[in-house]
Enzyme design. Structure first.
Site, PDB file in Angstrom:
ATOM      1  N   SER A 147      63.042  37.246  78.563  1.00  0.00           N
ATOM      2  CA  SER A 147      62.766  36.163  77.610  1.00  0.00           C
ATOM      3  C   SER A 147      61.903  35.123  78.298  1.00  0.00           C
ATOM      4  O   SER A 147      62.018  34.906  79.512  1.00  0.00           O
ATOM      5  CB  SER A 147      64.073  35.511  77.157  1.00  0.00           C
ATOM      6  OG  SER A 147      63.810  34.330  76.424  1.00  0.00           O
ATOM      7  N   TYR A 160      72.182  32.200  79.060  1.00  0.00           N
ATOM      8  CA  TYR A 160      71.160  33.111  78.541  1.00  0.00           C
ATOM      9  C   TYR A 160      69.919  33.067  79.441  1.00  0.00           C
ATOM     10  O   TYR A 160      69.391  34.112  79.851  1.00  0.00           O
ATOM     11  CB  TYR A 160      70.811  32.725  77.103  1.00  0.00           C
ATOM     12  CG  TYR A 160      69.810  33.642  76.451  1.00  0.00           C
ATOM     13  CD1 TYR A 160      70.195  34.885  75.954  1.00  0.00           C
ATOM     14  CD2 TYR A 160      68.468  33.273  76.339  1.00  0.00           C
ATOM     15  CE1 TYR A 160      69.274  35.738  75.366  1.00  0.00           C
ATOM     16  CE2 TYR A 160      67.540  34.116  75.751  1.00  0.00           C
ATOM     17  CZ  TYR A 160      67.946  35.345  75.268  1.00  0.00           C
ATOM     18  OH  TYR A 160      67.028  36.185  74.686  1.00  0.00           O
TER      19      TYR A 160
HETATM   20  P1  NAP Z   1      69.444  41.529  67.705  1.00  0.00           P
HETATM   21  O1  NAP Z   1      68.730  41.790  66.446  1.00  0.00           O
HETATM   22  O2  NAP Z   1      70.768  40.847  67.674  1.00  0.00           O
HETATM   23  O3  NAP Z   1      69.567  42.923  68.485  1.00  0.00           O
HETATM   24  C1  NAP Z   1      70.331  43.028  69.637  1.00  0.00           C
HETATM   25  C2  NAP Z   1      70.611  44.494  69.893  1.00  0.00           C
HETATM   26  O4  NAP Z   1      71.379  44.615  71.105  1.00  0.00           O
HETATM   27  C3  NAP Z   1      71.443  45.135  68.786  1.00  0.00           C
HETATM   28  O5  NAP Z   1      71.010  46.448  68.544  1.00  0.00           O
HETATM   29  C4  NAP Z   1      72.838  45.132  69.366  1.00  0.00           C
HETATM   30  O6  NAP Z   1      73.611  46.159  68.756  1.00  0.00           O
HETATM   31  C5  NAP Z   1      72.523  45.419  70.833  1.00  0.00           C
HETATM   32  N1  NAP Z   1      73.618  45.067  71.725  1.00  0.00           N
HETATM   33  C6  NAP Z   1      74.232  43.872  71.881  1.00  0.00           C
HETATM   34  N2  NAP Z   1      75.236  43.975  72.772  1.00  0.00           N
HETATM   35  C7  NAP Z   1      75.260  45.268  73.176  1.00  0.00           C
HETATM   36  C8  NAP Z   1      76.069  46.006  74.070  1.00  0.00           C
HETATM   37  N3  NAP Z   1      77.090  45.438  74.751  1.00  0.00           N
HETATM   38  N4  NAP Z   1      75.798  47.322  74.255  1.00  0.00           N
HETATM   39  C9  NAP Z   1      74.784  47.916  73.583  1.00  0.00           C
HETATM   40  N5  NAP Z   1      73.970  47.266  72.713  1.00  0.00           N
HETATM   41  C10 NAP Z   1      74.228  45.969  72.523  1.00  0.00           C
HETATM   42  O7  NAP Z   1      68.552  40.640  68.688  1.00  0.00           O
HETATM   43  P2  NAP Z   1      67.012  40.741  69.128  1.00  0.00           P
HETATM   44  O8  NAP Z   1      66.434  39.407  68.908  1.00  0.00           O
HETATM   45  O9  NAP Z   1      66.349  41.932  68.583  1.00  0.00           O
HETATM   46  O10 NAP Z   1      67.213  40.898  70.689  1.00  0.00           O
HETATM   47  C11 NAP Z   1      66.755  42.038  71.413  1.00  0.00           C
HETATM   48  C12 NAP Z   1      66.458  41.590  72.836  1.00  0.00           C
HETATM   49  O11 NAP Z   1      65.373  40.670  72.804  1.00  0.00           O
HETATM   50  C13 NAP Z   1      67.628  40.861  73.494  1.00  0.00           C
HETATM   51  O12 NAP Z   1      67.704  41.245  74.845  1.00  0.00           O
HETATM   52  C14 NAP Z   1      67.226  39.415  73.387  1.00  0.00           C
HETATM   53  O13 NAP Z   1      67.803  38.617  74.385  1.00  0.00           O
HETATM   54  C15 NAP Z   1      65.725  39.517  73.549  1.00  0.00           C
HETATM   55  N6  NAP Z   1      64.954  38.373  73.051  1.00  0.00           N
HETATM   56  C16 NAP Z   1      65.017  38.007  71.745  1.00  0.00           C
HETATM   57  C17 NAP Z   1      64.258  36.916  71.324  1.00  0.00           C
HETATM   58  C18 NAP Z   1      64.250  36.449  69.900  1.00  0.00           C
HETATM   59  O14 NAP Z   1      63.635  35.398  69.612  1.00  0.00           O
HETATM   60  N7  NAP Z   1      64.877  37.148  68.974  1.00  0.00           N
HETATM   61  C19 NAP Z   1      63.456  36.232  72.230  1.00  0.00           C
HETATM   62  C20 NAP Z   1      63.420  36.646  73.558  1.00  0.00           C
HETATM   63  C21 NAP Z   1      64.171  37.736  73.951  1.00  0.00           C
HETATM   64  P3  NAP Z   1      75.205  46.138  68.669  1.00  0.00           P
HETATM   65  O15 NAP Z   1      75.633  44.726  68.387  1.00  0.00           O
HETATM   66  O16 NAP Z   1      75.464  47.099  67.561  1.00  0.00           O
HETATM   67  O17 NAP Z   1      75.686  46.635  69.989  1.00  0.00           O
END
Ligand code: NAP
Length: 254
Positions: A147, A160
């Site tokens: 991130s 985070y």
């Molecule tokens: P999201 O829609 O909530 O997706 C998160 C994914 O991670 C889901 O598929 C979730 O599935 C899975 N997950 C969570 N805990 C897990 C575990 N213990 N084991 C296996 N899978 C797990 O969020 P997103 O925004 O797409 O985030 C994806 C990545 O991008 C994350 O690493 C996040 O920190 C990063 N990110 C996001 C943003 C943003 O603005 N959205 C910005 C920078 C970085 P389950 O809950 O079904 O396990």
């Protein structure tokens, strides 16, 4: 994804790709992009139904794996399952992540702190560790989803941010350790995109305004804008890129 794949067709043909967090959000977008490039995709997360839905979208080259990335034995079983069903993975994308609280550091819930580090940092490590034998045997490419907040201080997200800074460090260290073994390891550092992770926060007017005010491009990213740099790093187009942390943040951390 079709516009991207029109430009770079079939760049993952014949490749087996494992995407954690592939059930929704950024991981799903990356999984679909890898599939559009011809890859065979294992979609992994805890919610089996979401993984199955993405695998069904992909079709016969998609495979759903129920996985909690904090469980070392489960990561090892998942990699073994992927090998037996799809073949040895040569692309591993760690997108599983959580951001459950926004709290000032002096009040940060300690259990939430441990959980965030466990999923975001240790989960990425356990996934890559489980895939290490096959990656080091056959070569490949790893993309860790960090991130922009791993590179800049950001109030109310200490755990985070620390977890994502550590993910960047993991990519840099593995990039060096595995360079001579035919495995590239890189991180992407997204700014803000609306997903389940950020939706509640971005629904608060002043927080959304704060995010947009801090982002020089003045808008959130689309999922495709975050997925495409990850696909680049995973592909042979990035054959001279390893140990890098690529900002995909609209200038947030510039
Ligand atoms: P999201 O829609 O909530 O997706 C998160 C994914 O991670 C889901 O598929 C979730 O599935 C899975 N997950 C969570 N805990 C897990 C575990 N213990 N084991 C296996 N899978 C797990 O969020 P997103 O925004 O797409 O985030 C994806 C990545 O991008 C994350 O690493 C996040 O920190 C990063 N990110 C996001 C943003 C943003 O603005 N959205 C910005 C920078 C970085 P389950 O809950 O079904 O396990």
């Amino acid at each position: 994804m079709s516009a991207v794949e029109d430009r770079v067709p079939q760049r993952f043909e014949g490749r087996v790709c494992l995407v954690t967090g592939g059930g929704r959000g950024i991981g799903r977008a990356i999984a679909l992009g890898l599939a559009a490039g011809g890859g065979r995709i294992a979609v992994a997360a805890r919610t089996r139904a979401q993984c199955e839905s993405v695998a069904a979208e992909i079709g016969e080259r998609g495979f759903a794996v129920e996985l909690d990335v904090t469980d070392q034995a489960a990561c090892e079983r998942a990699v073994a399952e992927v090998i037996s069903v799809l073949g040895p993975p040569s692309v591993v994308v760690c997108a599983a992540g959580i951001s459950p609280v926004r709290q000032r550091t002096e009040h940060h819930d300690v259990e939430a702190w441990r959980q965030i580090l466990d999923v975001n940092l240790t989960g990425s490590y356990l996934t890559v560790r489980a895939a290490a034998p096959v990656l080091l045997e056959h070569g490949g490419s790893v993309v860790l989803v960090a991130s922009a907040i791993g590179l800049i201080g950001s109030p109310r997200t200490a755990a985070y941010g620390a977890s994502k800074a550590s993910v960047v460090h993991l990519a840099r260290t593995l990039g060096r350790e595995w360079a001579s073994r035919g495995v590239r390891v890189n991180a992407i550092c997204p700014g803000y995109v609306e997903t389940d992770l950020t939706r509640a926060m971005l629904a608060v007017d002043h927080l959304r305004a704060e995010v947009l005010g801090q982002t020089p491009l003045g808008r959130l990213a689309t999922l495709e804008e975050v997925a495409e740099p990850a696909l680049f790093l995973a592909s042979d187009a990035a054959s001279y890129v390893t140990g890098a942390a690529l900002l995909v943040d609209g200038g947030l951390a510039a």
